[in-house]
Design a protein around this motif. Sequence first.
Motif, PDB file in Angstrom:
ATOM      1  N   ALA A  46       0.838  -1.200   0.000  1.00 35.03           N
ATOM      2  CA  ALA A  46       0.000   0.000   0.000  1.00 35.03           C
ATOM      3  C   ALA A  46       0.873   1.250   0.000  1.00 35.03           C
ATOM      4  O   ALA A  46       1.951   1.277   0.603  1.00 35.03           O
ATOM      5  CB  ALA A  46      -0.920  -0.009   1.223  1.00 35.03           C
ATOM      6  N   LYS A  47       0.417   2.286  -0.680  1.00 35.32           N
ATOM      7  CA  LYS A  47       1.143   3.555  -0.773  1.00 35.32           C
ATOM      8  C   LYS A  47       0.453   4.583   0.120  1.00 35.32           C
ATOM      9  O   LYS A  47      -0.740   4.861  -0.048  1.00 35.32           O
ATOM     10  CB  LYS A  47       1.175   4.057  -2.221  1.00 35.32           C
ATOM     11  N   ILE A  48       1.193   5.118   1.076  1.00 37.29           N
ATOM     12  CA  ILE A  48       0.673   6.082   2.052  1.00 37.29           C
ATOM     13  C   ILE A  48       1.135   7.472   1.629  1.00 37.29           C
ATOM     14  O   ILE A  48       2.345   7.732   1.553  1.00 37.29           O
ATOM     15  CB  ILE A  48       1.163   5.739   3.466  1.00 37.29           C
ATOM     16  N   LEU A  49       0.187   8.360   1.346  1.00 37.51           N
ATOM     17  CA  LEU A  49       0.505   9.668   0.788  1.00 37.51           C
ATOM     18  C   LEU A  49       0.729  10.690   1.897  1.00 37.51           C
ATOM     19  O   LEU A  49      -0.026  10.743   2.873  1.00 37.51           O
ATOM     20  CB  LEU A  49      -0.631  10.145  -0.128  1.00 37.51           C
ATOM     21  N   ASP A  50       1.765  11.501   1.720  1.00 37.29           N
ATOM     22  CA  ASP A  50       2.059  12.605   2.615  1.00 37.29           C
ATOM     23  C   ASP A  50       1.352  13.866   2.126  1.00 37.29           C
ATOM     24  O   ASP A  50       0.927  13.957   0.955  1.00 37.29           O
ATOM     25  CB  ASP A  50       3.573  12.818   2.676  1.00 37.29           C
ATOM     26  N   THR A  51       1.227  14.857   3.000  1.00 38.46           N
ATOM     27  CA  THR A  51       0.581  16.117   2.611  1.00 38.46           C
ATOM     28  C   THR A  51       1.332  16.800   1.481  1.00 38.46           C
ATOM     29  O   THR A  51       0.728  17.335   0.540  1.00 38.46           O
ATOM     30  CB  THR A  51       0.499  17.054   3.827  1.00 38.46           C
ATOM     31  N   SER A  52       2.655  16.792   1.530  1.00 38.78           N
ATOM     32  CA  SER A  52       3.441  17.486   0.515  1.00 38.78           C
ATOM     33  C   SER A  52       3.252  16.882  -0.863  1.00 38.78           C
ATOM     34  O   SER A  52       3.187  17.601  -1.866  1.00 38.78           O
ATOM     35  CB  SER A  52       4.930  17.438   0.904  1.00 38.78           C
ATOM     36  N   VAL A  53       3.139  15.557  -0.950  1.00 40.95           N
ATOM     37  CA  VAL A  53       3.019  14.920  -2.247  1.00 40.95           C
ATOM     38  C   VAL A  53       1.608  15.095  -2.819  1.00 40.95           C
ATOM     39  O   VAL A  53       1.421  15.085  -4.047  1.00 40.95           O
ATOM     40  CB  VAL A  53       3.393  13.427  -2.138  1.00 40.95           C
ATOM     41  N   ILE A  54       0.619  15.291  -1.970  1.00 38.43           N
ATOM     42  CA  ILE A  54      -0.736  15.559  -2.459  1.00 38.43           C
ATOM     43  C   ILE A  54      -0.824  16.975  -3.001  1.00 38.43           C
ATOM     44  O   ILE A  54      -1.382  17.220  -4.079  1.00 38.43           O
ATOM     45  CB  ILE A  54      -1.761  15.327  -1.335  1.00 38.43           C
ATOM     46  N   ILE A  55      -0.283  17.937  -2.261  1.00 40.50           N
ATOM     47  CA  ILE A  55      -0.308  19.329  -2.709  1.00 40.50           C
ATOM     48  C   ILE A  55       0.518  19.502  -3.978  1.00 40.50           C
ATOM     49  O   ILE A  55       0.202  20.334  -4.834  1.00 40.50           O
ATOM     50  CB  ILE A  55       0.205  20.241  -1.577  1.00 40.50           C
ATOM     51  N   ASP A  56       1.578  18.703  -4.138  1.00 37.91           N
ATOM     52  CA  ASP A  56       2.432  18.801  -5.314  1.00 37.91           C
ATOM     53  C   ASP A  56       1.642  18.588  -6.604  1.00 37.91           C
ATOM     54  O   ASP A  56       1.884  19.250  -7.609  1.00 37.91           O
ATOM     55  CB  ASP A  56       3.565  17.783  -5.195  1.00 37.91           C
ATOM     56  N   GLY A  57       0.686  17.654  -6.588  1.00 36.42           N
ATOM     57  CA  GLY A  57      -0.195  17.453  -7.730  1.00 36.42           C
ATOM     58  C   GLY A  57       0.253  16.400  -8.709  1.00 36.42           C
ATOM     59  O   GLY A  57      -0.545  15.901  -9.498  1.00 36.42           O
ATOM     60  N   ARG A  58       1.548  16.008  -8.693  1.00 38.15           N
ATOM     61  CA  ARG A  58       2.036  15.041  -9.673  1.00 38.15           C
ATOM     62  C   ARG A  58       1.660  13.610  -9.337  1.00 38.15           C
ATOM     63  O   ARG A  58       1.830  12.709 -10.149  1.00 38.15           O
ATOM     64  CB  ARG A  58       3.550  15.159  -9.804  1.00 38.15           C
ATOM     65  N   ILE A  59       1.125  13.376  -8.139  1.00 37.43           N
ATOM     66  CA  ILE A  59       0.779  12.022  -7.733  1.00 37.43           C
ATOM     67  C   ILE A  59      -0.344  11.461  -8.587  1.00 37.43           C
ATOM     68  O   ILE A  59      -0.407  10.251  -8.848  1.00 37.43           O
ATOM     69  CB  ILE A  59       0.399  12.009  -6.223  1.00 37.43           C
ATOM     70  N   GLN A  60      -1.240  12.310  -9.069  1.00 33.60           N
ATOM     71  CA  GLN A  60      -2.336  11.845  -9.907  1.00 33.60           C
ATOM     72  C   GLN A  60      -1.814  11.279 -11.224  1.00 33.60           C
ATOM     73  O   GLN A  60      -2.273  10.234 -11.695  1.00 33.60           O
ATOM     74  CB  GLN A  60      -3.322  12.985 -10.167  1.00 33.60           C
ATOM     75  N   GLY A  61      -0.856  11.959 -11.833  1.00 32.78           N
ATOM     76  CA  GLY A  61      -0.265  11.443 -13.063  1.00 32.78           C
ATOM     77  C   GLY A  61       0.519  10.165 -12.839  1.00 32.78           C
ATOM     78  O   GLY A  61       0.512   9.263 -13.694  1.00 32.78           O
ATOM     79  N   MET A  62       1.200  10.035 -11.692  1.00 34.51           N
ATOM     80  CA  MET A  62       1.958   8.825 -11.406  1.00 34.51           C
ATOM     81  C   MET A  62       1.034   7.626 -11.242  1.00 34.51           C
ATOM     82  O   MET A  62       1.335   6.529 -11.725  1.00 34.51           O
ATOM     83  CB  MET A  62       2.799   9.032 -10.138  1.00 34.51           C
ATOM     84  N   ILE A  63      -0.101   7.825 -10.571  1.00 36.45           N
ATOM     85  CA  ILE A  63      -1.055   6.731 -10.420  1.00 36.45           C
ATOM     86  C   ILE A  63      -1.678   6.376 -11.767  1.00 36.45           C
ATOM     87  O   ILE A  63      -1.861   5.204 -12.104  1.00 36.45           O
ATOM     88  CB  ILE A  63      -2.140   7.111  -9.395  1.00 36.45           C
ATOM     89  N   GLY A  64      -1.977   7.393 -12.565  1.00 35.52           N
ATOM     90  CA  GLY A  64      -2.571   7.140 -13.867  1.00 35.52           C
ATOM     91  C   GLY A  64      -1.643   6.415 -14.814  1.00 35.52           C
ATOM     92  O   GLY A  64      -2.088   5.612 -15.644  1.00 35.52           O
ATOM     93  N   CYS A  65      -0.338   6.673 -14.719  1.00 37.90           N
ATOM     94  CA  CYS A  65       0.636   6.008 -15.581  1.00 37.90           C
ATOM     95  C   CYS A  65       1.029   4.623 -15.080  1.00 37.90           C
ATOM     96  O   CYS A  65       1.774   3.916 -15.765  1.00 37.90           O
ATOM     97  CB  CYS A  65       1.896   6.868 -15.710  1.00 37.90           C
ATOM     98  N   GLY A  66       0.559   4.227 -13.907  1.00 39.28           N
ATOM     99  CA  GLY A  66       0.881   2.908 -13.376  1.00 39.28           C
ATOM    100  C   GLY A  66       2.170   2.834 -12.602  1.00 39.28           C
ATOM    101  O   GLY A  66       2.658   1.732 -12.318  1.00 39.28           O
ATOM    102  N   LEU A  67       2.763   3.979 -12.230  1.00 39.95           N
ATOM    103  CA  LEU A  67       3.996   3.966 -11.450  1.00 39.95           C
ATOM    104  C   LEU A  67       3.751   3.572  -9.996  1.00 39.95           C
ATOM    105  O   LEU A  67       4.661   3.078  -9.330  1.00 39.95           O
ATOM    106  CB  LEU A  67       4.678   5.339 -11.496  1.00 39.95           C
ATOM    107  N   LEU A  68       2.538   3.798  -9.506  1.00 42.39           N
ATOM    108  CA  LEU A  68       2.186   3.434  -8.134  1.00 42.39           C
ATOM    109  C   LEU A  68       1.135   2.334  -8.175  1.00 42.39           C
ATOM    110  O   LEU A  68       0.043   2.526  -8.709  1.00 42.39           O
ATOM    111  CB  LEU A  68       1.648   4.650  -7.368  1.00 42.39           C
ATOM    112  N   GLU A  69       1.469   1.172  -7.624  1.00 45.74           N
ATOM    113  CA  GLU A  69       0.554   0.045  -7.594  1.00 45.74           C
ATOM    114  C   GLU A  69       0.010  -0.149  -6.188  1.00 45.74           C
ATOM    115  O   GLU A  69       0.544   0.373  -5.217  1.00 45.74           O
ATOM    116  CB  GLU A  69       1.268  -1.231  -8.062  1.00 45.74           C
ATOM    117  N   GLY A  70      -1.051  -0.947  -6.087  1.00 48.23           N
ATOM    118  CA  GLY A  70      -1.631  -1.261  -4.803  1.00 48.23           C
ATOM    119  C   GLY A  70      -2.585  -0.189  -4.315  1.00 48.23           C
ATOM    120  O   GLY A  70      -2.931   0.766  -5.021  1.00 48.23           O
ATOM    121  N   LYS A  71      -3.021  -0.354  -3.067  1.00 46.92           N
ATOM    122  CA  LYS A  71      -3.937   0.595  -2.456  1.00 46.92           C
ATOM    123  C   LYS A  71      -3.237   1.921  -2.171  1.00 46.92           C
ATOM    124  O   LYS A  71      -2.046   1.964  -1.896  1.00 46.92           O
ATOM    125  CB  LYS A  71      -4.479   0.025  -1.134  1.00 46.92           C
ATOM    126  N   VAL A  72      -4.004   2.987  -2.264  1.00 50.14           N
ATOM    127  CA  VAL A  72      -3.509   4.329  -1.941  1.00 50.14           C
ATOM    128  C   VAL A  72      -4.195   4.770  -0.656  1.00 50.14           C
ATOM    129  O   VAL A  72      -5.419   4.929  -0.620  1.00 50.14           O
ATOM    130  CB  VAL A  72      -3.788   5.325  -3.086  1.00 50.14           C
TER     131      VAL A  72
END
Length: 384
Positions: free
Chosen positions: A160-186
């Motif tokens: 499972a991938k646990i998101l920090d506040t900084s990485v959510i505000i950064d905004g690039r996490i959505q593209g990483m999940i969409g491209c398949g770089l992050l697998e498993g539960k978020v």
Amino acid sequence: MVEALIIILFLISGTATGWMGVHLLPQELLDDANAQQVRLGLSAGGAVIGLVAGLVFRQLRQRLMNQVRTMPTDLLVSRAVGLILGLLVANLLLAPILLLPLAGASSLVKPLAAILSNVFFGVLGYNLAEVHGRTLLRLFNPTSTEALLVADGVLTPATAKILDTSVIIDGRIQGMIGCGLLEGKVIVAQTVINEMQQLADSNNLEKRGKGRRGLKLLNALRETYDKRLVINTTRYDGAGTDDRLLQLTEDTGGTLVTADFNLAQVARVKELKVMNLSELVIALRPEVQPGDELNLKIVREGKEEHQGVAYLEDGTMVVIENARAAIGQRRAVVITGALQNPSGRMVFGRLDKEAETTSTGKTSSGAKPPRKNRRNERPTSGSR
């Protein structure tokens, strides 16, 4: 705290068993020896056995929890069913033995048989489910090949991938999940949502914009991925959001995704899985080797008088020697070296003189020869 409680319970159980087990000894032995000393000796021996059993049980519990965290759900269910069936068979076979009228020292056979049969048939059912449970899973779900590959060790289950506040505000996490770089539960902790809400309600315009952008991103992830995004409402005791996220990562065995360099270092010190977004971006940048020829636009001057500065497509700064006079022009540049540091990368280069000479030669050879100015010509003495 739980591990300490387990050891204390085993210690108390062993001591109590030794204290009350005196009544099971033959009366002749008690008549020849002091009953109180025998009771204390049995209590001490039971305490030692209980302590050893508690330590062994603690190690088994830790190993089992680590396996459960990384084990697919279908395999976990099949092994649990195998364990339950093994215990059920053990107790069915044990029922006639428990009904036998045994007296005296022979009554010890009942608890001994109960312990041995439950352990034997429980382990047997678990092992049978581990070996043949895959065939049973294939019968119920023939398309579930991923679980079988995980069980065979070919694939590693996604954490499972646990998101920090900084990485959510950064905004690039959505593209990483969409491209398949992050697998498993978020997983998004409740403390992270509370922190972003405080930022959204702040009087500072910059903080308010960051908080609203983070909440908007979470809503977009919820609408796009639905059940894959999990909100963890567990309340942890800690000095701040970072401490609570570290505790959540340790309990779930997941991977902490952050853009905070200090938080990533603390997670590595605690031997937790962590993914630093800044390091990931640096790792994904295209490599530039000395000797590569690039066509770059020189946009501004460098620190030195003769230097010019250009940028690669990924934003990497290129310092070019003897290029200040070419600011605003697109020139051929030869890479001479690169400097990598934790904050980023800097590339050095020089102007390609051979390309400039070739282009200059082509221009001069293709130009027309200058016309002669007849007004300046004077006739010679023999022209008349």
